[in-house]
Every structure is written in structure tokens, then in C-alpha cells.
Scaffold this motif. Structure first.
Motif, PDB file in Angstrom:
ATOM      1  N   ILE A  41      43.418  18.170 -25.217  1.00  0.00           N
ATOM      2  CA  ILE A  41      44.027  18.939 -24.143  1.00  0.00           C
ATOM      3  C   ILE A  41      45.394  18.317 -23.860  1.00  0.00           C
ATOM      4  O   ILE A  41      45.789  17.377 -24.547  1.00  0.00           O
ATOM      5  CB  ILE A  41      43.140  18.983 -22.880  1.00  0.00           C
ATOM      6  CG1 ILE A  41      42.620  17.577 -22.532  1.00  0.00           C
ATOM      7  CG2 ILE A  41      41.972  19.920 -23.083  1.00  0.00           C
ATOM      8  CD1 ILE A  41      41.715  17.535 -21.332  1.00  0.00           C
ATOM      9  N   LEU A  42      46.123  18.845 -22.897  1.00  0.00           N
ATOM     10  CA  LEU A  42      47.499  18.406 -22.682  1.00  0.00           C
ATOM     11  C   LEU A  42      47.601  16.891 -22.585  1.00  0.00           C
ATOM     12  O   LEU A  42      46.832  16.252 -21.862  1.00  0.00           O
ATOM     13  CB  LEU A  42      48.070  19.033 -21.410  1.00  0.00           C
ATOM     14  CG  LEU A  42      48.410  20.522 -21.455  1.00  0.00           C
ATOM     15  CD1 LEU A  42      48.918  20.978 -20.093  1.00  0.00           C
ATOM     16  CD2 LEU A  42      49.452  20.811 -22.520  1.00  0.00           C
ATOM     17  N   GLU A  43      48.551  16.342 -23.326  1.00  0.00           N
ATOM     18  CA  GLU A  43      48.752  14.900 -23.318  1.00  0.00           C
ATOM     19  C   GLU A  43      50.132  14.587 -22.750  1.00  0.00           C
ATOM     20  O   GLU A  43      51.012  15.425 -22.683  1.00  0.00           O
ATOM     21  CB  GLU A  43      48.621  14.333 -24.736  1.00  0.00           C
ATOM     22  CG  GLU A  43      47.233  14.557 -25.338  1.00  0.00           C
ATOM     23  CD  GLU A  43      47.123  14.028 -26.753  1.00  0.00           C
ATOM     24  OE1 GLU A  43      48.100  13.442 -27.232  1.00  0.00           O
ATOM     25  OE2 GLU A  43      46.056  14.207 -27.372  1.00  0.00           O
ATOM     26  N   ASN A  49      53.139  15.420 -16.647  1.00  0.00           N
ATOM     27  CA  ASN A  49      53.304  16.029 -17.968  1.00  0.00           C
ATOM     28  C   ASN A  49      52.072  16.823 -18.383  1.00  0.00           C
ATOM     29  O   ASN A  49      52.065  17.455 -19.431  1.00  0.00           O
ATOM     30  CB  ASN A  49      53.580  14.956 -19.031  1.00  0.00           C
ATOM     31  CG  ASN A  49      54.839  14.166 -18.747  1.00  0.00           C
ATOM     32  OD1 ASN A  49      54.807  12.955 -18.612  1.00  0.00           O
ATOM     33  ND2 ASN A  49      55.959  14.850 -18.633  1.00  0.00           N
ATOM     34  N   ARG A  50      51.047  16.759 -17.537  1.00  0.00           N
ATOM     35  CA  ARG A  50      49.794  17.449 -17.858  1.00  0.00           C
ATOM     36  C   ARG A  50      49.504  18.460 -16.742  1.00  0.00           C
ATOM     37  O   ARG A  50      48.716  18.200 -15.834  1.00  0.00           O
ATOM     38  CB  ARG A  50      48.656  16.431 -18.001  1.00  0.00           C
ATOM     39  CG  ARG A  50      48.925  15.375 -19.059  1.00  0.00           C
ATOM     40  CD  ARG A  50      47.704  14.500 -19.339  1.00  0.00           C
ATOM     41  NE  ARG A  50      47.359  13.633 -18.223  1.00  0.00           N
ATOM     42  CZ  ARG A  50      47.813  12.413 -18.041  1.00  0.00           C
ATOM     43  NH1 ARG A  50      48.680  11.909 -18.900  1.00  0.00           N
ATOM     44  NH2 ARG A  50      47.427  11.691 -17.005  1.00  0.00           N
ATOM     45  N   ILE A  51      50.203  19.578 -16.814  1.00  0.00           N
ATOM     46  CA  ILE A  51      50.071  20.625 -15.805  1.00  0.00           C
ATOM     47  C   ILE A  51      49.587  21.908 -16.479  1.00  0.00           C
ATOM     48  O   ILE A  51      50.241  22.421 -17.380  1.00  0.00           O
ATOM     49  CB  ILE A  51      51.411  20.882 -15.089  1.00  0.00           C
ATOM     50  CG1 ILE A  51      51.927  19.593 -14.435  1.00  0.00           C
ATOM     51  CG2 ILE A  51      51.253  21.966 -14.032  1.00  0.00           C
ATOM     52  CD1 ILE A  51      53.319  19.736 -13.833  1.00  0.00           C
ATOM     53  N   PHE A  52      48.459  22.409 -16.045  1.00  0.00           N
ATOM     54  CA  PHE A  52      47.890  23.649 -16.576  1.00  0.00           C
ATOM     55  C   PHE A  52      48.247  24.789 -15.617  1.00  0.00           C
ATOM     56  O   PHE A  52      47.865  24.758 -14.441  1.00  0.00           O
ATOM     57  CB  PHE A  52      46.370  23.548 -16.721  1.00  0.00           C
ATOM     58  CG  PHE A  52      45.918  22.535 -17.739  1.00  0.00           C
ATOM     59  CD1 PHE A  52      45.695  22.906 -19.056  1.00  0.00           C
ATOM     60  CD2 PHE A  52      45.721  21.210 -17.381  1.00  0.00           C
ATOM     61  CE1 PHE A  52      45.281  21.976 -20.001  1.00  0.00           C
ATOM     62  CE2 PHE A  52      45.297  20.272 -18.320  1.00  0.00           C
ATOM     63  CZ  PHE A  52      45.086  20.658 -19.632  1.00  0.00           C
ATOM     64  N   GLU A  53      49.000  25.782 -16.112  1.00  0.00           N
ATOM     65  CA  GLU A  53      49.350  26.948 -15.310  1.00  0.00           C
ATOM     66  C   GLU A  53      48.190  27.947 -15.346  1.00  0.00           C
ATOM     67  O   GLU A  53      47.743  28.365 -16.430  1.00  0.00           O
ATOM     68  CB  GLU A  53      50.619  27.608 -15.861  1.00  0.00           C
ATOM     69  CG  GLU A  53      51.866  26.728 -15.798  1.00  0.00           C
ATOM     70  CD  GLU A  53      52.505  26.729 -14.433  1.00  0.00           C
ATOM     71  OE1 GLU A  53      52.101  27.551 -13.589  1.00  0.00           O
ATOM     72  OE2 GLU A  53      53.405  25.901 -14.211  1.00  0.00           O
ATOM     73  N   GLY A 187      62.450  23.616 -10.752  1.00  0.00           N
ATOM     74  CA  GLY A 187      61.902  22.421 -10.135  1.00  0.00           C
ATOM     75  C   GLY A 187      62.281  21.201 -10.947  1.00  0.00           C
ATOM     76  O   GLY A 187      63.444  20.939 -11.201  1.00  0.00           O
ATOM     77  N   SER A 188      61.272  20.458 -11.416  1.00  0.00           N
ATOM     78  CA  SER A 188      61.519  19.189 -12.083  1.00  0.00           C
ATOM     79  C   SER A 188      61.772  19.315 -13.586  1.00  0.00           C
ATOM     80  O   SER A 188      62.167  18.348 -14.228  1.00  0.00           O
ATOM     81  CB  SER A 188      60.323  18.251 -11.872  1.00  0.00           C
ATOM     82  OG  SER A 188      59.123  18.834 -12.374  1.00  0.00           O
ATOM     83  N   SER A 189      61.554  20.509 -14.155  1.00  0.00           N
ATOM     84  CA  SER A 189      61.745  20.668 -15.592  1.00  0.00           C
ATOM     85  C   SER A 189      62.092  22.106 -15.915  1.00  0.00           C
ATOM     86  O   SER A 189      62.028  22.986 -15.054  1.00  0.00           O
ATOM     87  CB  SER A 189      60.472  20.259 -16.347  1.00  0.00           C
ATOM     88  OG  SER A 189      59.419  21.174 -16.094  1.00  0.00           O
ATOM     89  N   ALA A 190      62.427  22.341 -17.197  1.00  0.00           N
ATOM     90  CA  ALA A 190      62.810  23.690 -17.625  1.00  0.00           C
ATOM     91  C   ALA A 190      61.645  24.666 -17.542  1.00  0.00           C
ATOM     92  O   ALA A 190      61.840  25.876 -17.455  1.00  0.00           O
ATOM     93  CB  ALA A 190      63.356  23.640 -19.048  1.00  0.00           C
TER      94      ALA A 190
END
Length: 488
Positions: A41-43, A49-53, A187-190
Motif C-alpha cells: 500500500i502507499l509508502e 506521504n501516505r494519504i488515501f483520497e 495545499g502542501s503538494s501538487a
């Protein structure tokens, strides 16, 4: 003095001790600990850095891989736990979670207990529960009774389809819709952004509404009561334009120009003057945006340039530059469109038609930051016979676009020699009403008045020019479209 026998005893004891230590070296058994590794899963190095929309009410399914350095895939000694928003929601390795509790970023934690060692391994992340319409393709429509509606093709929902957006806090949008535009708020990223949309509807309680796409709720309202001036004022705008570079909304109300900001409608620019802004007649400002604005006055058939004399009073125009050299060059020609231009030495650019001939003009400014002259930029010919549907200037590529029938044509600002850019499938019998290119996609809206559902949408890949999605005759009459998606 110590006697000989006692010394001999002590030395013997030390030798036995040292010999025992030396003899035991290498006889200890170092047993490896069964280390649990979670993957699949997201690493990332940090939880952010591990955000699930997850769209609200959608289901998130996670199937992590759990492997022990000694036990490998044997999970008989493992216990699992999923905590979401500090509540235990599952006691299994895999998670099936329905995001129906609340909006926002929610803490989530996956724990693996190894009963053979008593050690727990954890994986932390966020579930970002969002409105499914936070990102997507948007369409503004009107039905046969002229009622406005917003539809969205979500790009974060698992089963994307065009859905009508209902805002509980603002259920009635009004009649005679005008425009739907917007910009991204990062916000904090693209990939951490939402859309701020501006809705314009002529006949409404609030003819201009600014909408936050995170929960799809209005955040700013503009109505007749928002007006700062005195006397009778009825707010029924005919044009609503969002500044692509600033938090401003420009409107034309009763032919006059107003700059909207922070919920306030100021007195119109040159309100007592006899002018009327043409459709497509607002050339939003660029480098000198706080000080200069240009419009096309269709009543007096002329380009007008306004400024505030560099007073520092942003967006409040008090000076009308009427005697600019070359300002009469377009006289007798049909106005098509104008725009600011992101080109060195050019502030605003205009396009006119005379029969089958096209002419573009540019507005120059001098070193003292005042309009110096209007100059012919280029000439060309109409690319095809037929009615012009939509003309606009793309500030990102410095290219003119024009639609005739179901074909889009493009031309460089240097030459105005329009060439075929994109043609819709031959099966499409309608005419293009709007199209927008953004984030690597081209969204084309078509209306066919002969169809029960006149509105069609076509989505192309802007890099390959390949048609990716088509939705023929699924919407009411389309008035405007907007893209607010994650770039490929």
C-alpha cells in the motif's frame, strides 16, 4: 607479606576464570527476531506521504502484504487491527472501509502483533474523505425552463458518471446561467488541491457565487445588497469572468464593468459614461493588472483602455485613455474577442473580423507604464464557412482558438493563420459551444438542438489528441464547462 601458597591460589583462580571465559567464546546462540514487514500500500517516509483520497460514501479496500523475516507468509501467530479516527473498525489484515462518517483528513493505523515475540509493527496513514466532486469535469447547463444546474464527472469516484450536484445550503441556483469558471487552490503538494469555482446566473437570489469544491459549499455570495453605491441597483449580470491570475471576478451589469472581491460589488467603472461592453469584451489585465483594464465598447464600436494613474488604488479605474495612437484602426470591423497576453511588450490583444478576413491588434505600453499605441499584429482568413461558435485566446500557449460547427481551429498570435486543431466524430451533428484545455486534457461541449438531450461532452488527451471519453446527448443545453482535475 602474602605467603607463597596464597599467591599460588589466587593466580590459579585467575587462570581458571580467564580460561573459562575464553573457552565459552563462540558458544552463545544468537536467535534472529521475526521482523514483520508491511508493504503493498502507499509508502513514504512520513505519514503525510501516505494519504488515501476517498470520496464521501465510497468504499476504500486495502490489501496490505504482511511478511515475516522468519515466518514468511505464515500468519498463524499474528493478530491484526485497523483503527480509523481512534475507533477499531477491523480485526483482519484486509480492510473494507465505508467513508460515511465525516469529511476531512482522518488518522488511520494498521497494527500487526506477533504473539510469538510480543512485538507490534504499525503502519500509519491518512484517509482524506472528500466530496466526490472535489476534482472532476464540470458542466453548467440549463433546462427548457432555463433552470441552471451543475453536473460533474468525478475523477476520484470509483464509478465515474455525470451527476447533478445538489448543494443543501444553496439548493436553487436560479435561471439563465451565464458561466462556470474557476482556479485551483493548492495545499502542501501538487496533488493536494481543491477547486474554487465561480458560478454566474443572471436571474438568481445571488447571481454570482464562489464555491469551495471540498464540500461543494458556497463561500461568497454577490447579490443586489452587496452593492456599495447608493440608489437603485439591480444585480443581473450578463457576463462573469474570473481573473486567471488574481482573486478577482469581473462582471458586466447593465452594460457596466464591476470588479467583485470579498463579497462586495463596488460602483461600476465610469458608471455615468455611455458605454456597453460586448460579449467576450473584457481583456483581463496582466502585468499592469492593478492599474489598467481594457474592454470593447460595442455601443460606441471602440476599444477602451482604463487606468487609475498608478495611484496604488488597485482595480479602481478613474482615467479613460481616449486618444491612444491607432485606437481607430479596427473601425468598421466586427469584434470577436480580446484578452491579456503573456508576451513581452504586449499587454492586451484583440481579434476582429471583416467579411472573410481576420485582423489582430495589440496594445503597447511605454516606459512610463501608460498605453502608447494600438498596432496591427497580424492578418489572416476565416478557416471555414459557417457560424463562429466560440473564440478565445489561450494565455498559456499564446494561441487563438476558434470554433466553426464541430471543428476547432487554432492560430499563432503572430500570424492568425487558422489551421484545423480538432474535429469531433462525424456522428456528432451539433455545434461546439465551449471547450477548455487544462491539465493535459481537452474538454469539448456540444449542443444539438434537435436532440431530446442536446448536451454532449467529449474529452481528449491533449498530448496525443486521442478521444478518451465521449458522452453524446446526456445533458441539458450546456452553457459552460470547467476542468479541475489532477494532471496526468
Amino acid at each position: 607479606m602474602m605467603n607463597r601458597s596464597k599467591v599460588t591460589y589466587i593466580l590459579t583462580a585467575l587462570l581458571l576464570l580467564l580460561g573459562g571465559c575464553s573457552k565459552d567464546l563462540g558458544n552463545y546462540n544468537y536467535q534472529d527476531v521475526n521482523k514483520i514487514e508491511i508493504s503493498g500500500i502507499l509508502e513514504g517516509d512520513h505519514t503525510t506521504n501516505r494519504i488515501f483520497e476517498i470520496p464521501y460514501k465510497d468504499t476504500l479496500t486495502l490489501n496490505p502484504s504482511v511478511v515475516g523475516t522468519l515466518s514468511q507468509n505464515d500468519m498463524s501467530n499474528l493478530e491484526f487491527s485497523w483503527m480509523v479516527d481512534s475507533i477499531k473498525v477491523a480485526a483482519s489484515k484486509d480492510l473494507v472501509y465505508v467513508a460515511d462518517k465525516r469529511y476531512g483528513r482522518i488518522n488511520a493505523e494498521f497494527s500487526v502483533l506477533d504473539k510469538s515475540t510480543g512485538l507490534t509493527t504499525k503502519y500509519n496513514c491518512f484517509f482524506n474523505v472528500v466530496n466526490p466532486y472535489k476534482w472532476g469535469y464540470y458542466a453548467l447547463t440549463e433546462d427548457k425552463e432555463y433552470n441552471a444546474a451543475i453536473y460533474c464527472l468525478s475523477t476520484i469516484s470509483k464509478s465515474p458518471k455525470w451527476e447533478s450536484i445538489f448543494m443543501p445550503t444553496y439548493p436553487e441556483l436560479g435561471k439563465n446561467p451565464i458561466t462556470l469558471s474557476g482556479r485551483k487552490q493548492y495545499g502542501s503538494s501538487a496533488s493536494d488541491f481543491y477547486n474554487i469555482l465561480t458560478l454566474g446566473v443572471k436571474d438568481a437570489v445571488n447571481p454570482v457565487v464562489v464555491i469551495d469544491s471540498r464540500e461543494f459549499t458556497p463561500t461568497l455570495f454577490y447579490s443586489s445588497s452587496s452593492y456599495l453605491g447608493t440608489g437603485s441597483f439591480v444585480f443581473k449580470p450578463t457576463q462573469v469572468v474570473t481573473d486567471p491570475l488574481d482573486k478577482m471576478v469581473y462582471v458586466v451589469n447593465n452594460g457596466k464593468f464591476h470588479v467583485l472581491q470579498k463579497g462586495i460589488i463596488p460602483i461600476g467603472a465610469f458608471e455615468q459614461s455611455d458605454y456597453e461592453i460586448a460579449p467576450n469584451g473584457i481583456a483581463t489585465p496582466f502585468r499592469y493588472g492593478k492599474y489598467f483594464m481594457s474592454i470593447y465598447d460595442q455601443k460606441n464600436k471602440k476599444i477602451r483602455v482604463w487606468g487609475n494613474g498608478m495611484s496604488g488604488n488597485s482595480f479602481a479605474y478613474t482615467h479613460d485613455y481616449e486618444n491612444i495612437p491607432g485606437i481607430s484602426l479596427p473601425d468598421g470591423k466586427e469584434f470577436l474577442a480580446c484578452s491579456f497576453a503573456g508576451i513581452p511588450s504586449i499587454n492586451q490583444i484583440y481579434l476582429f473580423k471583416d467579411g472573410n478576413n481576420l485582423t489582430s491588434y495589440r496594445l503597447d505600453y511605454d516606459a512610463s507604464y501608460t498605453p502608447s499605441q494600438l498596432v496591427m499584429q497580424a492578418t489572416g482568413s476565416m478557416p471555414a464557412a459557417g457560424n463562429i461558435g466560440y473564440v478565445f485566446y489561450d494565455i498559456m500557449t499564446d494561441v487563438w482558438y476558434m470554433t466553426v460547427g464541430n471543428t476547432i481551429y487554432s492560430a499563432s498570435y503572430m500570424g492568425v493563420q487558422f489551421q484545423k486543431f480538432l474535429s469531433l466524430p462525424v456522428s456528432e451533428k451539433g455545434s461546439i459551444v465551449k471547450f477548455k484545455a487544462f491539465d493535459g486534457k481537452i474538454m469539448v461541449a456540444v449542443n444539438d438542438s434537435s436532440a431530446a438531450k442536446p448536451g454532449s461532452i467529449y474529452i481528449y488527451n491533449a498530448k496525443t489528441m486521442q478521444l478518451e471519453q465521449s458522452f453524446p446527448n446526456i445533458l441539458d443545453k450546456i452553457v459552460d464547462v470547467h476542468l479541475g482535475i489532477l494532471e496526468d
